[in-house]
Design a protein around this motif. Structure first.
Motif, short mmCIF file in Angstrom:
data_model
loop_
_atom_site.label_atom_id
_atom_site.label_comp_id
_atom_site.label_asym_id
_atom_site.label_seq_id
_atom_site.Cartn_x
_atom_site.Cartn_y
_atom_site.Cartn_z
N LYS A 1 0.83 -1.20 0.00
CA LYS A 1 0.00 0.00 0.00
C LYS A 1 0.87 1.25 0.00
CE LYS A 1 -4.14 -1.90 0.33
NZ LYS A 1 -5.22 -1.68 -0.66
N LEU A 2 0.34 2.30 -0.63
CA LEU A 2 0.90 3.64 -0.57
C LEU A 2 -0.11 4.53 0.15
CD1 LEU A 2 2.35 4.34 -4.13
CD2 LEU A 2 3.61 3.72 -2.10
N VAL A 3 0.39 5.43 0.99
CA VAL A 3 -0.45 6.41 1.67
C VAL A 3 0.02 7.79 1.25
CG1 VAL A 3 -1.32 7.28 3.86
CG2 VAL A 3 -0.76 4.86 3.62
N CYS A 4 -0.89 8.58 0.69
CA CYS A 4 -0.56 9.91 0.20
C CYS A 4 -1.36 10.96 0.97
CB CYS A 4 -0.86 10.04 -1.29
SG CYS A 4 0.05 8.89 -2.34
N GLY A 5 -0.67 12.00 1.44
CA GLY A 5 -1.35 13.14 2.04
C GLY A 5 -1.78 14.11 0.95
N ALA B 1 -5.07 9.40 0.91
CA ALA B 1 -5.43 8.53 -0.21
C ALA B 1 -4.57 7.28 -0.16
CB ALA B 1 -5.24 9.27 -1.53
N LEU B 2 -5.20 6.09 -0.20
CA LEU B 2 -4.50 4.82 -0.15
C LEU B 2 -4.51 4.18 -1.53
CD1 LEU B 2 -5.18 5.42 2.87
CD2 LEU B 2 -5.36 2.94 3.20
N TRP B 3 -3.33 3.75 -1.96
CA TRP B 3 -3.18 3.11 -3.26
C TRP B 3 -2.68 1.69 -3.07
CZ3 TRP B 3 -3.58 6.26 -7.88
CH2 TRP B 3 -3.79 7.61 -7.62
#
Length: 499
Positions: A333-337, A344-346
């Motif tokens: 998973k990626l977590v973006c602010g 936003a979770l990718w």
């Protein structure tokens, strides 16, 4: 009127005459006159501990004895009194009511413990505003890049009072640190140093300047090892040292240009021009041997470190700026602010759009770092530092906040994950003690291990009992086979009597 726990302020209002809690994101009633937060959730009461007062001075709200403002969903009026934190914390019966509202006593205790334990462990005063900071991977060193172009390196260590307390076995709520300046290097042209990072071995510092130049400095002496003058045509926003590759750094500038530089050969291995706005964040996915960049245009790109090629670019119709990024869940998973405050979770490999969204931050999430594979720490424009669990998505607690709601610009975590560094506009780098998170992890693991051990013992006991039962059954059957029946004994006795 009983004593009220102080509550955080400066919420934001939406279009439905309600406010978003700064801490948990819950939608709550607003003051009808000025649209300020009128009542707060229980989680907020146990975190920042700051009073809320309406700017219009028409009404001031807090929770009454039975917390009817929460349970009934409507604010209740109270007096204009806000006692000390210590007095508020002493109202055990009142806080137990909060615990019931939150859902469980254990959850309440964890929030209270986090608030009491999280304090600023050290404040490293700087001559001007810091633009970036980073930790060394092999020594207790923290480097700071200033708006004036100055580069500073400090050594931090536990303060004497903390060491004495540990020797005498007394408990410290917060480990205190002291910092000593080891290096100060000024820019000859006065250009702002916007980004800084230690190389993997900790021997060198890589600095990016507003002129587009890149400098590699000796971390001990400050001497220039590599100089790339005007390496980029625009100012550099982010630099990232690639693990296991001592000479490779990823660099992003304010025009959206992304490059992978080999500082030893002084050439680019990757030049990526598809981002249309400034590069806001960089991170490495070790498992996939790739690095990820996010941009103010709302997109992210993924680049392979083995083939030095771009792997993916997300859809370009994003309506929100991406400002920071980290990898969690062992690369899954990626977590973006984002600018809107949504995380936003990718999912790795699915780059068209994010797979999940976690709202709750009242303002933009400008910085984010990983604590472990399931936990991240965010820095927001409201000045608060929050600990967030990812999948399930929930707020764990608040580390602290910068004074006067100053925005958090950058975050960094030490290699041992014991210290968090944050920068804002207050001419300092604040160090925060994270030992309480380790204490919680250890206690949780200890309880889990105890439960597993008890279950294993019970399973072993049941297995032994079953085995003993299986062993006794054949023996009993054999004994029964050898033992004459009652009828046979009676017939033998009758024959003897007749004889």
């Amino acid at each position: 009127m009983s004593q009220n726990v102080k509550v955080p302020g400066s919420p934001i209002c939406n279009m439905f005459n309600s406010c978003l809690c700064k801490v948990c994101g819950s939608v709550l009633p607003c003051c009808s006159a000025c649209r300020r937060l009128a009542c707060v959730c229980a989680r907020a009461k146990l975190s920042l501990l700051r009073p809320v007062r309406c700017r219009c001075s028409v009404r001031t709200y807090a929770c009454d004895d039975d917390f009817s403002c929460i349970t009934n969903g409507a604010p209740s009026r109270c007096q204009l009194s806000y006692p000390d934190v210590s007095a508020a914390a002493g109202g055990v019966n009142q806080l137990l009511g909060v615990a019931a509202i939150i859902g469980s006593l254990s959850l309440f205790e964890s929030y209270q413990h986090l608030h009491m334990a999280f304090q600023s462990a050290c404040e490293v005063l700087l001559p001007d505003q810091p633009m970036d900071c980073c930790f060394s991977s092999n020594a207790p060193l923290i480097a700071s890049a200033l708006v004036t172009g100055q580069v500073l390196v400090h050594r931090y260590q536990q303060a004497d009072n903390t060491a004495d307390a540990e020797q005498h076995g007394t408990r410290q709520e917060c480990t205190s640190y002291s910092a000593e300046q080891l290096l100060s290097r000024s820019s000859s042209k006065g250009a702002s140093c916007r980004a800084i990072t230690f190389t993997q071995n900790g021997n060198h510092l890589v600095c990016g300047f507003e002129t587009g130049s890149i400098l590699q400095l000796d971390a001990g002496t400050g001497k220039v090892v590599t100089r790339l003058t005007a390496a980029h045509q625009a100012g550099i926003n982010r630099v990232l040292a690639i693990p296991q590759q001592q000479s490779l750094v990823a660099v992003g500038d304010e025009n959206g240009l992304l490059c992978l530089w080999d500082l030893r050969q002084q050439k680019t291995l990757i030049t990526y021009k598809k981002h249309t706005d400034f590069i806001t964040g960089l991170t490495v996915a070790d498992k996939q041997q790739a690095f990820v960049a996010v941009s103010g245009d709302g997109t992210l790109s993924v680049h392979d470190l083995r083939s030095n090629k771009a792997l993916a670019h997300s859809e370009t119709d994003a309506d929100d700026e991406l400002l920071s990024v980290v990898v969690v869940k062992h690369g899954k998973k990626l977590v973006c602010g984002s600018q809107s405050g949504v995380l936003a979770l990718w999912s790795w490999g699915y780059w068209n759009d994010c797979s999940d969204r976690f709202p709750g931050h009242p303002e933009s999430v400008d910085a984010i770092v990983t604590f472990d594979e399931d936990t991240v720490i965010t820095g927001s424009s409201d000045g608060a530092l929050r600990v967030i669990n990812i999948l399930p998505n929930k707020l764990i607690g608040v580390v602290g906040e910068h004074a006067d709601d100053m925005p958090v610009e950058r975050l960094a975590v030490s290699a041992d994950r014991r210290v968090l560094a944050s920068t804002s506009h207050d001419n300092s780098v604040k160090l925060w003690d994270l030992s309480v998170l380790h204490d919680n992890d250890e206690s949780e693991w200890t309880e889990a291990d105890d439960d597993a051990e008890v279950a294993e013992q019970q399973q072993g006991a049941n297995s032994q009992t079953a085995a003993a039962g299986r062993a006794v059954a054949p023996a009993a059957a054999a004994a029964a086979a050898n033992q004459p029946s009652n009828m046979q004994q009676h017939q033998a006795a009758s024959r003897e009597a007749s004889g």
